[in-house]
Design an enzyme around this catalytic site. Sequence first.
Site, PDB file in Angstrom:
ATOM      1  N   ASP A  61       0.858  -1.187   0.000  1.00 37.79           N
ATOM      2  CA  ASP A  61       0.000   0.000   0.000  1.00 37.79           C
ATOM      3  C   ASP A  61       0.897   1.241   0.000  1.00 37.79           C
ATOM      4  O   ASP A  61       1.694   1.435   0.922  1.00 37.79           O
ATOM      5  CB  ASP A  61      -0.878  -0.036   1.259  1.00 37.79           C
ATOM      6  CG  ASP A  61      -1.864   1.118   1.302  1.00 37.79           C
ATOM      7  OD1 ASP A  61      -1.407   2.264   1.214  1.00 37.79           O
ATOM      8  OD2 ASP A  61      -3.083   0.885   1.422  1.00 37.79           O
ATOM      9  N   THR A  94      -3.326   5.587  -3.943  1.00 39.38           N
ATOM     10  CA  THR A  94      -2.201   6.275  -3.285  1.00 39.38           C
ATOM     11  C   THR A  94      -0.875   5.997  -4.007  1.00 39.38           C
ATOM     12  O   THR A  94       0.004   6.847  -4.025  1.00 39.38           O
ATOM     13  CB  THR A  94      -2.078   5.820  -1.811  1.00 39.38           C
ATOM     14  OG1 THR A  94      -2.098   4.401  -1.756  1.00 39.38           O
ATOM     15  CG2 THR A  94      -3.224   6.358  -0.987  1.00 39.38           C
ATOM     16  N   THR A  95      -0.744   4.804  -4.594  1.00 36.61           N
ATOM     17  CA  THR A  95       0.490   4.483  -5.340  1.00 36.61           C
ATOM     18  C   THR A  95       0.484   5.210  -6.684  1.00 36.61           C
ATOM     19  O   THR A  95       1.488   5.824  -7.066  1.00 36.61           O
ATOM     20  CB  THR A  95       0.590   2.958  -5.562  1.00 36.61           C
ATOM     21  OG1 THR A  95       0.410   2.306  -4.303  1.00 36.61           O
ATOM     22  CG2 THR A  95       1.917   2.572  -6.147  1.00 36.61           C
ATOM     23  N   ASP A 392      -9.449   0.301   1.920  1.00 35.83           N
ATOM     24  CA  ASP A 392      -9.441   0.765   0.523  1.00 35.83           C
ATOM     25  C   ASP A 392     -10.718   0.323  -0.188  1.00 35.83           C
ATOM     26  O   ASP A 392     -11.358   1.101  -0.898  1.00 35.83           O
ATOM     27  CB  ASP A 392      -8.227   0.197  -0.246  1.00 35.83           C
ATOM     28  CG  ASP A 392      -6.936   0.901   0.148  1.00 35.83           C
ATOM     29  OD1 ASP A 392      -7.020   1.851   0.935  1.00 35.83           O
ATOM     30  OD2 ASP A 392      -5.863   0.491  -0.312  1.00 35.83           O
TER      31      ASP A 392
END
Length: 550
Positions: A61, A94-95, A392
């Site tokens: 994550d 987020t990545t 998520d």
Amino acid sequence: MLQQPVIVLSTPTPSASRGKAQLSNIQAAKTISDIIRTCLGPHAMLKMLLDPMGGIVLTNDGNAILREVEVAHPAAKSMIELSRTQDEEVGDGTTSVIILAGEVLASALPFIERNIHPINIIAGYKRALEDSLKFLNEVSVPININERKDIIKLIRATIGTKIVSQWGDLMCNLAYDAVRTVTTEVNGKREIDIKRYARVEKVPGGEIEESCVLDGVMVNKDVTHPKMRRFIRNPRVVLLDCPLEYKKGESQTNVEVTDESHWSRLLEIEEEQVKALCDDIIRVKPDIVFTEKGVSDIAQHFLLKAGITAIRRVKKTDNNRIARATGATIVNRTEELKDEDVGTQCGLFEVRKIGDEYFCFLVECKEPKACTILLRGPSKDVLQEIDRNLQDAMSVARNVMFEPRLCPGGGATEMALAVRLTEAAKGISGVEQWPYKAISEALLVIPRTLVQNCGGNAIKVLTQLRAKHSAGANSSWGIDGTSGKIVDMHEYGVWEPQAVKAQTLKTAIESACLLLRVDDIVSGVSQKGAGNQAQHAPEEAAAGPDEGER
């Protein structure tokens, strides 16, 4: 020995030339994006991190990784903030946002080297962002949020890149059920508060398949007295925010006792006061009393005699969830208790022992607006990763409830936007055309990384994908992150919420514009320290000989 990752990127000195600050910022951003580039897609690699307490974190994550990374460079710190912003806003991507922001900044490098002013670059970027958001609406398709099958398919795409993908069906159902449970209508507006009302309880032991969403609330507490009832059908629940103990003086009260009868009267008063508190509770005929404060031994005695189960020192957040699930009202004074404050929506109260700990279950609630997700698993590390992935998945389900539109996944959306921006760039004159076109090239980093992470040939696959998109209305063609081949997302079934895609584009491009506006990095702390040292040095030098002579 494992060490926490520390990235030290040197901060330019105040004397650095104007262009050097931008080059330094771009280098820092690129370094951060390179760290988590391998964490994108179904074949994402894991990072092993040491947290400050010495515990090990295993995750792919992006936000969880960057939270643990220490950096010295201000631009790198700004990049890490991006993933936190993305996580708080939409809970996913987020990545992607870090990888895209790093690539957008890197694409500005040739223009800065050719002495194109950063304001012109930013103007091109801003224009590309506006057009991208318009094209995003054309690429996306609507979804029926009442169709369980469609939402489950979407959640599956979200967790497909995570560790929990091997228990896909179970996790999708957990996320969907939790979000549907906490959805409420307030003044005609839909409200979904996952953080407050969908609590995840991680209990090591058992099989992961035993995880479930309870139709009610679970609290890590046991009854205060061993003889109190531990199994009650259709209980009447009272929630308190006050202690069931003798009320002591507000200020420091001193009592001097000179007579033995006075002392026994003091004890009687204490007992009478606690009895009055208990009588107020007994009046509304509850079966269970939850209080956020303590319950004295004598109060336990009176409640036990009345057949009431008491549970003390419940967290404020747990009390709020119990109130939502059972329909009870939290009361601050026992005198104010009324019949309508008693919760009656719970079907079953039970105390169960799981492992070494006792848990109170308030389940079988009618229309609970709060829930507990009980996660079982082999170890704490696995449970923490499942929890992160589940958050998520729930965020994605929540986003779709608010904005029911989906974009094709697997890099299809990015390639579609890149092709359209390249076409639109031909109609732009002046210097802005080049930064505008650079955004279309930067967007290709997502499909390219997906191919690289599963060991495919990036140049060959991207050329095939671009050909598909350039041919016409095939904007749903993307990359199968498992095999590295191109597939039609309508058939393959990988979709992402439009809210996540739009937020990723906005955050990445706007932060790149912000960092390009920085033309110098000045450190004031070291100068100040040096100045102080210089001032004290002559004084110390002057004081030295005098002391010696003495």
